[in-house]
Scaffold this motif. Structure first.
Motif, PDB file in Angstrom:
ATOM      1  N   ALA A 152       0.765 -15.063   7.932  1.00 44.90           N
ATOM      2  CA  ALA A 152       1.075 -14.874   9.348  1.00 44.90           C
ATOM      3  C   ALA A 152       1.125 -13.391   9.703  1.00 44.90           C
ATOM      4  CB  ALA A 152       2.407 -15.548   9.688  1.00 44.90           C
ATOM      5  N   VAL A 153       1.699 -12.578   8.820  1.00 40.43           N
ATOM      6  CA  VAL A 153       1.759 -11.137   9.065  1.00 40.43           C
ATOM      7  C   VAL A 153       0.356 -10.553   9.161  1.00 40.43           C
ATOM      8  CG1 VAL A 153       2.399  -8.924   8.045  1.00 40.43           C
ATOM      9  CG2 VAL A 153       4.039 -10.803   8.054  1.00 40.43           C
ATOM     10  N   GLY A 154      -0.538 -10.971   8.252  1.00 39.88           N
ATOM     11  CA  GLY A 154      -1.909 -10.466   8.287  1.00 39.88           C
ATOM     12  C   GLY A 154      -2.618 -10.839   9.586  1.00 39.88           C
ATOM     13  N   LYS A 155      -2.434 -12.077  10.037  1.00 42.44           N
ATOM     14  CA  LYS A 155      -3.080 -12.514  11.272  1.00 42.44           C
ATOM     15  C   LYS A 155      -2.495 -11.784  12.483  1.00 42.44           C
ATOM     16  CE  LYS A 155      -4.112 -17.166   9.536  1.00 42.44           C
ATOM     17  NZ  LYS A 155      -3.841 -18.625   9.679  1.00 42.44           N
ATOM     18  N   ILE A 156      -1.185 -11.548  12.463  1.00 36.79           N
ATOM     19  CA  ILE A 156      -0.556 -10.846  13.583  1.00 36.79           C
ATOM     20  C   ILE A 156      -1.019  -9.395  13.618  1.00 36.79           C
ATOM     21  CG2 ILE A 156       1.653 -10.046  14.490  1.00 36.79           C
ATOM     22  CD1 ILE A 156       2.862 -12.646  13.336  1.00 36.79           C
ATOM     23  N   ASP A 157      -1.182  -8.757  12.461  1.00 33.94           N
ATOM     24  CA  ASP A 157      -1.692  -7.379  12.418  1.00 33.94           C
ATOM     25  C   ASP A 157      -3.105  -7.311  12.986  1.00 33.94           C
ATOM     26  OD1 ASP A 157       0.617  -6.368  11.357  1.00 33.94           O
ATOM     27  OD2 ASP A 157      -0.059  -6.431   9.279  1.00 33.94           O
ATOM     28  N   ASP A 158      -3.952  -8.264  12.620  1.00 31.97           N
ATOM     29  CA  ASP A 158      -5.314  -8.298  13.165  1.00 31.97           C
ATOM     30  C   ASP A 158      -5.286  -8.484  14.681  1.00 31.97           C
ATOM     31  OD1 ASP A 158      -6.311  -7.999  10.617  1.00 31.97           O
ATOM     32  OD2 ASP A 158      -6.677 -10.144  10.303  1.00 31.97           O
ATOM     33  N   LEU A 159      -4.416  -9.362  15.134  1.00 35.03           N
ATOM     34  CA  LEU A 159      -4.308  -9.596  16.570  1.00 35.03           C
ATOM     35  C   LEU A 159      -3.807  -8.353  17.295  1.00 35.03           C
ATOM     36  CD1 LEU A 159      -4.525 -11.593  18.905  1.00 35.03           C
ATOM     37  CD2 LEU A 159      -2.215 -12.373  18.353  1.00 35.03           C
ATOM     38  N   SER A 160      -2.880  -7.638  16.663  1.00 30.44           N
ATOM     39  CA  SER A 160      -2.362  -6.408  17.264  1.00 30.44           C
ATOM     40  C   SER A 160      -3.457  -5.355  17.404  1.00 30.44           C
ATOM     41  CB  SER A 160      -1.211  -5.858  16.412  1.00 30.44           C
ATOM     42  OG  SER A 160      -0.708  -4.654  16.944  1.00 30.44           O
ATOM     43  N   LEU A 161      -4.345  -5.267  16.395  1.00 27.22           N
ATOM     44  CA  LEU A 161      -5.460  -4.323  16.484  1.00 27.22           C
ATOM     45  C   LEU A 161      -6.426  -4.713  17.597  1.00 27.22           C
ATOM     46  CD1 LEU A 161      -6.257  -3.713  12.691  1.00 27.22           C
ATOM     47  CD2 LEU A 161      -5.119  -2.154  14.286  1.00 27.22           C
ATOM     48  N   GLN A 162      -6.595  -6.004  17.817  1.00 26.56           N
ATOM     49  CA  GLN A 162      -7.465  -6.444  18.903  1.00 26.56           C
ATOM     50  C   GLN A 162      -6.864  -6.104  20.271  1.00 26.56           C
ATOM     51  OE1 GLN A 162      -8.698 -10.569  18.530  1.00 26.56           O
ATOM     52  NE2 GLN A 162      -8.630 -10.446  16.304  1.00 26.56           N
ATOM     53  N   VAL A 163      -5.554  -6.248  20.386  1.00 22.24           N
ATOM     54  CA  VAL A 163      -4.903  -5.983  21.666  1.00 22.24           C
ATOM     55  C   VAL A 163      -4.788  -4.484  21.924  1.00 22.24           C
ATOM     56  CG1 VAL A 163      -2.749  -6.245  22.974  1.00 22.24           C
ATOM     57  CG2 VAL A 163      -3.639  -8.153  21.617  1.00 22.24           C
ATOM     58  N   PHE A 164      -4.396  -3.725  20.886  1.00 21.02           N
ATOM     59  CA  PHE A 164      -4.198  -2.288  21.043  1.00 21.02           C
ATOM     60  C   PHE A 164      -5.319  -1.504  20.353  1.00 21.02           C
ATOM     61  CE2 PHE A 164       0.035  -4.270  20.883  1.00 21.02           C
ATOM     62  CZ  PHE A 164       0.485  -3.946  22.149  1.00 21.02           C
ATOM     63  N   GLY A 165      -6.575  -1.901  20.571  1.00 19.05           N
ATOM     64  CA  GLY A 165      -7.701  -1.196  19.977  1.00 19.05           C
ATOM     65  C   GLY A 165      -7.916   0.163  20.618  1.00 19.05           C
ATOM     66  N   ASP A 166      -8.847   0.958  20.041  1.00 18.76           N
ATOM     67  CA  ASP A 166      -9.142   2.260  20.637  1.00 18.76           C
ATOM     68  C   ASP A 166      -9.869   2.065  21.967  1.00 18.76           C
ATOM     69  OD1 ASP A 166     -11.750   1.593  19.960  1.00 18.76           O
ATOM     70  OD2 ASP A 166     -11.663   2.698  18.076  1.00 18.76           O
ATOM     71  N   LYS A 167     -10.070   3.177  22.690  1.00 18.35           N
ATOM     72  CA  LYS A 167     -10.618   3.087  24.044  1.00 18.35           C
ATOM     73  C   LYS A 167     -12.021   2.503  24.059  1.00 18.35           C
ATOM     74  CE  LYS A 167      -7.866   6.860  25.957  1.00 18.35           C
ATOM     75  NZ  LYS A 167      -7.895   8.180  26.640  1.00 18.35           N
ATOM     76  N   ALA A 168     -12.810   2.850  23.041  1.00 19.62           N
ATOM     77  CA  ALA A 168     -14.183   2.336  23.004  1.00 19.62           C
ATOM     78  C   ALA A 168     -14.191   0.816  22.871  1.00 19.62           C
ATOM     79  CB  ALA A 168     -14.955   2.969  21.849  1.00 19.62           C
ATOM     80  N   VAL A 169     -13.277   0.302  22.044  1.00 23.38           N
ATOM     81  CA  VAL A 169     -13.203  -1.150  21.870  1.00 23.38           C
ATOM     82  C   VAL A 169     -12.679  -1.814  23.130  1.00 23.38           C
ATOM     83  CG1 VAL A 169     -12.129  -3.006  20.546  1.00 23.38           C
ATOM     84  CG2 VAL A 169     -12.911  -0.938  19.376  1.00 23.38           C
TER      85      VAL A 169
END
Length: 325
Positions: A152-169
């Protein structure tokens, strides 16, 4: 389905059609998976105790889930299953210690049981009795719960990167991207919530197990039970931390959605303000008054167009200078 596991590692299938007169003395674990009425009656006859039904397992009162009756110890815990799917859930599993044997009754397939069966031959000293079998099984359940939280932690970290990605993303996001992520957040929240409920159930069960005389008489099982209790406590705290992260992610996602919506509304607001002066100029020269000197000018029409363009450009650059665009 009824499966018996012997102390020497042998696996025995028990059938109503070939109803045995008595259980083999070397069977230390009897696993009932979705037993029917006939199988319940057969085991009650062989063991001389009352077997809990599915409705009995759903009773959430502690006095009904953890008790001793007729030299048998009855315990019920809620375990997480289908954790890899979008709809994780809890299933109630009964653990019964009687006559030196362990009996489990379940109506689902938590992965912890498959892991335990696969690793039984690697247990140091084997499982000579039901008490050792119970504590080792609870250890595997705790390990599996820890694995669920790690995933669950791994999936939440991935989701966090999707939500708070860099400006280009962020700029390349499709429409309604954040709204779709809210469903993922809800799924992770359900998994962690179910895991926390399971940990609370296991914590109560272990507290009760520790007081069972058979467990107190076995030093290794007693120490293992104490160690599992500490692990459960640590996992409960970790689950609470993960739940807090999920709440933050949910609030942040909703905040970003509001920011995007406000940006769209701001664009329309600025556009309306920029176009307001040209509209005013056009409205003035659209009035049907007899005395309007500009109507006789040869350059009146281009001058009116120029006035409308200038009246639109000046607010636009003013907004750019203020940083509102």
């Amino acid at each position: 389905m009824i499966t018996g596991y012997c102390s020497n590692g042998e696996i025995v299938t028990l059938s109503v059609a070939d109803e045995p007169v008595a259980l083999r003395p070397d069977i230390v674990w009897v696993d009932l998976v979705e037993p029917n009425k006939a199988e319940d009656l057969m085991m009650e006859k062989l063991l001389g105790i009352s077997i809990p039904t599915r409705d009995d397992l759903k009773d959430i009162e502690p006095s009904s889930r953890l008790y001793t009756e007729a030299d048998a110890v009855f315990m019920t815990a809620s375990l997480v299953y289908r954790s890899e799917t979008d709809i994780p859930d809890l299933t109630d599993v009964a653990f019964i210690l009687h006559g030196g044997r362990l009996m489990t009754i379940r109506y689902a397939e938590p992965r912890a049981f498959a892991l335990f069966k696969a690793a039984m031959h690697r247990i140091p000293g084997g499982c000579p009795n039901g008490v050792v079998m119970l504590t080792r099984l609870l250890e595997t359940i705790a390990d599996r719960t820890a694995e669920i939280l790690e995933q669950a932690v791994g999936k939440i970290d991935d989701l966090s990167l999707q939500v708070f990605g860099d400006k280009a993303v962020v700029k390349r996001r499709p429409p309604h991207f954040l709204e779709a992520r809210l469903r993922d957040v809800a799924g992770h929240h359900r998994l962690v919530a179910k895991t926390r409920d399971s940990l609370a159930s296991l914590s109560r069960l272990l507290t009760f197990v520790y007081t069972v005389p058979e467990v107190q008489a076995d030093k290794d099982s007693r120490e293992l039970c104490r160690s599992i209790s500490r692990d459960i406590q640590t996992l409960s705290e970790h689950a609470s931390f993960i739940s807090g992260n999920i709440t933050f992610l949910l609030d942040a996602s909703l905040g970003l959605i509001n920011v995007e919506q406000n940006a769209i509304i701001k664009i329309f607001s600025i556009a309306s303000v920029v176009l307001l002066p040209p509209t005013l100029v056009a409205s003035v020269y659209g009035m049907n008054f007899r005395v309007m000197p500009e109507l006789e000018w040869q350059l009146g029409y281009p001058l009116a167009l120029a006035a409308m363009v200038i009246s639109a450009v000046i607010p636009f650059f003013f907004f750019r200078w203020k940083g509102w665009l």
